[in-house]
Design a protein around this motif. Structure first.
Motif, PDB file in Angstrom:
ATOM      1  N   MET A   1      31.240 -17.807  -9.191  1.00 23.53           N
ATOM      2  CA  MET A   1      31.644 -18.114  -7.799  1.00 23.53           C
ATOM      3  C   MET A   1      31.285 -19.577  -7.495  1.00 23.53           C
ATOM      4  N   THR A   2      32.196 -20.267  -6.861  1.00 28.38           N
ATOM      5  CA  THR A   2      31.908 -21.646  -6.468  1.00 28.38           C
ATOM      6  C   THR A   2      31.354 -21.666  -5.051  1.00 28.38           C
ATOM      7  N   VAL A   3      30.791 -22.805  -4.684  1.00 29.46           N
ATOM      8  CA  VAL A   3      30.229 -22.909  -3.336  1.00 29.46           C
ATOM      9  C   VAL A   3      31.331 -22.777  -2.292  1.00 29.46           C
ATOM     10  N   SER A   4      32.515 -23.340  -2.589  1.00 29.69           N
ATOM     11  CA  SER A   4      33.571 -23.271  -1.574  1.00 29.69           C
ATOM     12  C   SER A   4      34.034 -21.829  -1.376  1.00 29.69           C
ATOM     13  N   LEU A   5      34.063 -21.038  -2.459  1.00 37.18           N
ATOM     14  CA  LEU A   5      34.435 -19.630  -2.293  1.00 37.18           C
ATOM     15  C   LEU A   5      33.374 -18.911  -1.467  1.00 37.18           C
ATOM     16  N   ALA A   6      32.099 -19.231  -1.725  1.00 38.35           N
ATOM     17  CA  ALA A   6      31.031 -18.621  -0.934  1.00 38.35           C
ATOM     18  C   ALA A   6      31.203 -18.955   0.546  1.00 38.35           C
ATOM     19  N   TRP A   7      31.560 -20.216   0.840  1.00 36.38           N
ATOM     20  CA  TRP A   7      31.779 -20.611   2.239  1.00 36.38           C
ATOM     21  C   TRP A   7      32.944 -19.818   2.830  1.00 36.38           C
ATOM     22  N   ALA A   8      34.028 -19.689   2.048  1.00 34.90           N
ATOM     23  CA  ALA A   8      35.200 -18.977   2.556  1.00 34.90           C
ATOM     24  C   ALA A   8      34.854 -17.524   2.846  1.00 34.90           C
ATOM     25  N   LEU A   9      34.141 -16.891   1.900  1.00 36.63           N
ATOM     26  CA  LEU A   9      33.773 -15.488   2.099  1.00 36.63           C
ATOM     27  C   LEU A   9      32.840 -15.339   3.290  1.00 36.63           C
TER      28      LEU A   9
END
Lengths: 220, 482
Positions: A1-9
């Protein structure tokens, strides 16, 4: 998981929590909770803990969601709960609840600040750590709804959202190790049993007294 | 040798679950059957007791990548024995209670699996040595307790039970958040590991504050006691007995265990907890004195008596070793004495209410002649609560008094004296009401003999514990304060 995906989730979780806690249409609120739990499950999967994802999907989304929807459904000859929450919000009536919620948030915030300053947590763009602010936001929403609403189904929803916020914080601070998975698993089971008990009692209370709140004498 | 003892311990811990399920499918009709089936458990613990005297029994269970730690020391073994005895007495009483009060009530069968779950959860809490096992035990106990309180199914019971459920759930989230902070800061859930690495910094303090908040809520410590009295008002007698005697104390046990590991030197915070306990003693006593139903008197008296336990925190923090040792022994003796006496008192009160069919104090008129045995049991149980010699309550309060004097913590002396006076006031109020002679004639409903015998035995055990207190206290001393 990337940081941007974590932010999106994380952002998606906060939006879904809002949908779940702000809606007076109870069925829609419950559906929002089910989607919220599915996104939680997807987050666990992305964090590399498929077992926990499966448990969240089963216990959190499917079973807890079904239990909450059961509160609104028709079963047997019991009268059906109104589909819309018509109780007035609690406002400033229960200062103790608001104080407790505030104390909770202040303590959590102070502890997080101290923890970040101590430098014991790995800080360089860690994926788990980027979930922490969203976990706090979800907790804020859950605590607000818990202190604000009177309707018991909405308070159960608030409890479940608050619990999910704590789970997220747990995973964000300590990473998805076996201890964290164990804690979250127990937490999910407790939330499920608590929701089932709460819903059954709410139906019983409504059948006996046509009331959906804890205060005696207050109508639906 | 060691592995045989461990095996026996876990058998004794898990056994209530199948027993509860069995009783659910085939509800016991005679008290004798329950006593025969379950008396093996306290016997197993008695066999284990001398073996944990020299050194604690401990081990870990591996589940996947997770290892769960448990530890049975002298204190845990004594608490396990106490739990098993009180649960056995309540189970036997429940058989008679069903026959006398609830014949034809099918929902009674559900009492048994819940009691089994509760017994397992309490055992788990006494032996748990990591935060995950403690969490599992605490939650299982809370949910079983809520379930048992709800069995009567009346509107007031449901409302009180829902409030209890919601508070218990929120309390468990506060606990989980505290655990999250500790795990994030120190990277372990094992109590011994935490004690080794954790420093009393801001994160530990706040984590402990959240844990304490959740536990105080579950233990009904003043000012978080609001849910306790309504929940007892409509619960069945054996359920009230188990709850007042054991369930609220498990949360206290967890709190003191964690406190001593993580913040042994936090004197201000310990004084805050002590002040909460002092307020509980006074407020609970006052409310019990002013209450007008018998069950409310007993429930408020639980709020008050729990306060004495909280005095342990300031008496342990930064005091001399002799003071700490005295306070330590006094607290566990008070806990055991109160557990036995409170179970007896709830049962005696339940018998009085069942026989007269009334629950208000003024309706007790005439019971002194018609129901002398139940009233005597109530009185003997009250001896322990008031702390009259030779009961366990007397020894406990005497040790607490000495510890307060020796450490110069004068406020607790006043609390002990006032608490005793208040207890005497509400006990004698109940007795005065029952000695009124010019009473309207009640129909007195006869009860099975066992229902009188069990609370009498419990009340006598609470008094007798004061006479043989040296035996458990010596075991505690051997285990040390730590």
């Amino acid at each position: 998981m990337t940081v941007s995906l974590a932010w999106a989730l994380g952002g998606l979780l906060v939006i879904l929590a809002c949908c779940c806690l702000l809606d007076r249409q109870l069925r829609r609120a419950c559906l929002a909770f089910i989607v919220f739990a599915l996104v939680m499950s997807f987050t666990w999967w992305q964090l590399g803990v498929p077992w926990l994802a499966a448990a969240e999907a089963l216990l959190g989304s499917l079973l807890t969601g079904a239990a909450l929807l059961h509160a609104l459904g028709r079963a047997g000859d019991v009268p059906r709960l109104p589909q819309r929450d018509a109780t007035p919000p609690r406002g400033t009536e229960a200062p103790a609840h608001w104080l407790a919620a505030l104390a909770w948030l202040v303590l959590a915030g102070l502890a997080l600040a101290a923890l970040l300053r101590s430098g014991r947590l790995p800080l360089d763009g860690d994926v788990e750590l980027s979930l922490v602010p969203f976990a706090l936001l979800v907790m804020v929403l859950g605590l607000w709804a818990f202190a604000h609403h009177r309707h018991l189904l909405r308070r159960l929803l608030a409890f479940n959202i608050l619990g999910s916020g704590v789970f997220l914080l747990l995973a964000g601070l300590a990473g998805p190790g076996p201890e964290v998975q164990g804690l979250i698993l127990v937490g999910l089971a407790v939330a499920l049993v608590g929701s089932v008990l709460g819903v059954l009692l709410l139906r019983r209370l409504y059948a006996l007294e046509e009331s959906v709140t804890l205060e005696p004498g207050a109508g639906p | 040798m060691n592995s045989a003892a461990s095996l026996l311990l876990w058998l004794a811990l898990v056994a209530p679950l199948p027993l509860g399920l069995l009783a659910w499918l085939k509800p016991p009709r005679r008290m004798r059957a329950v006593v025969l089936a379950a008396s093996a458990l306290p016997l197993a613990t008695l066999w284990l007791l001398p073996r944990v005297g020299e050194g604690a029994l401990q081990g870990s269970l591996a589940l996947g990548g997770l290892s769960l730690h448990w530890r049975l020391d002298a204190l845990a073994a004594l608490l396990l024995l106490l739990t098993q005895l009180v649960l056995l007495a309540s189970a036997a009483y429940a058989v008679g209670h069903r026959r006398a009060a609830l014949s034809g009530d099918v929902s009674h069968a559900r009492f048994w699996p819940l009691l089994g779950g509760l017994a397992f959860a309490l055992g788990l809490i006494w032996v748990a040595a990591d935060l995950l096992l403690l969490y599992a035990g605490l939650e299982l106990m809370g949910l079983c307790a809520v379930g048992m309180m709800l069995l009567p199914g009346k509107a007031e019971a449901i409302r009180a039970g829902l409030r209890y459920l919601i508070y218990a759930l929120v309390g468990s989230l506060a606990w989980l958040l505290g655990v999250a902070l500790l795990l994030g800061a120190w990277g372990t859930l094992e109590l011994a590991g935490l004690a080794a690495v954790a420093e009393p910094d801001a994160t530990t303090r706040i984590g402990m504050a959240l844990l304490a908040g959740g536990l105080l809520l579950k233990a009904a410590i003043f000012p978080l006691h609001g849910w306790l009295v309504p929940v007892h008002a409509s619960a069945w007698t054996p359920v009230s007995a188990v709850h007042g005697a054991l369930v609220v104390k498990a949360s206290f046990f967890i709190l003191i265990t964690l406190w001593r590991l993580l913040l042994p030197e936090a004197i201000t915070a310990a004084w805050v907890l002590g002040m909460l306990g002092a307020s509980a003693v006074l407020w609970g006593g006052l409310k019990a004195w002013r209450a007008d139903s018998l069950k409310q008197v007993v429930a408020w008296s639980t709020v008050g008596q729990l306060g004495y336990l909280m005095l342990l925190f300031p008496l342990l923090a930064g005091t001399a070793a002799s003071v700490a040792a005295m306070a330590w022994q006094a607290t566990w003796l008070q806990l055991a004495g109160h557990a036995l006496a409170k179970a007896a008192m709830f049962m005696a009160a339940g018998n009085l209410m069942l026989s007269t069919g009334a629950s208000r104090l003024v309706d007790l008129a005439g019971t002194s002649r018609r129901l002398p045995l139940s009233l005597m049991t109530f009185g003997i149980a009250a001896v322990t609560l008031m702390g009259l010699p030779p009961s366990a309550g007397f020894t406990a309060k005497w040790l607490l008094l000495q510890a307060s004097l020796e450490s110069g913590q004068w406020p607790w002396v006043a609390v002990l004296v006032l608490g005793t006076l208040l207890t005497a006031a509400y006990v004698f109020r109940v007795l005065r009401c029952s000695f009124v002679e010019q009473a309207p004639r009640h129909e007195f409903h006869p009860l099975p003999r066992g229902m009188d015998l069990i609370p009498l035995l419990l009340a006598l055990a609470a008094v007798g514990l004061g006479l043989v207190a040296e035996w458990p206290l010596a075991m505690l001393r051997q285990g040390g304060v730590s």
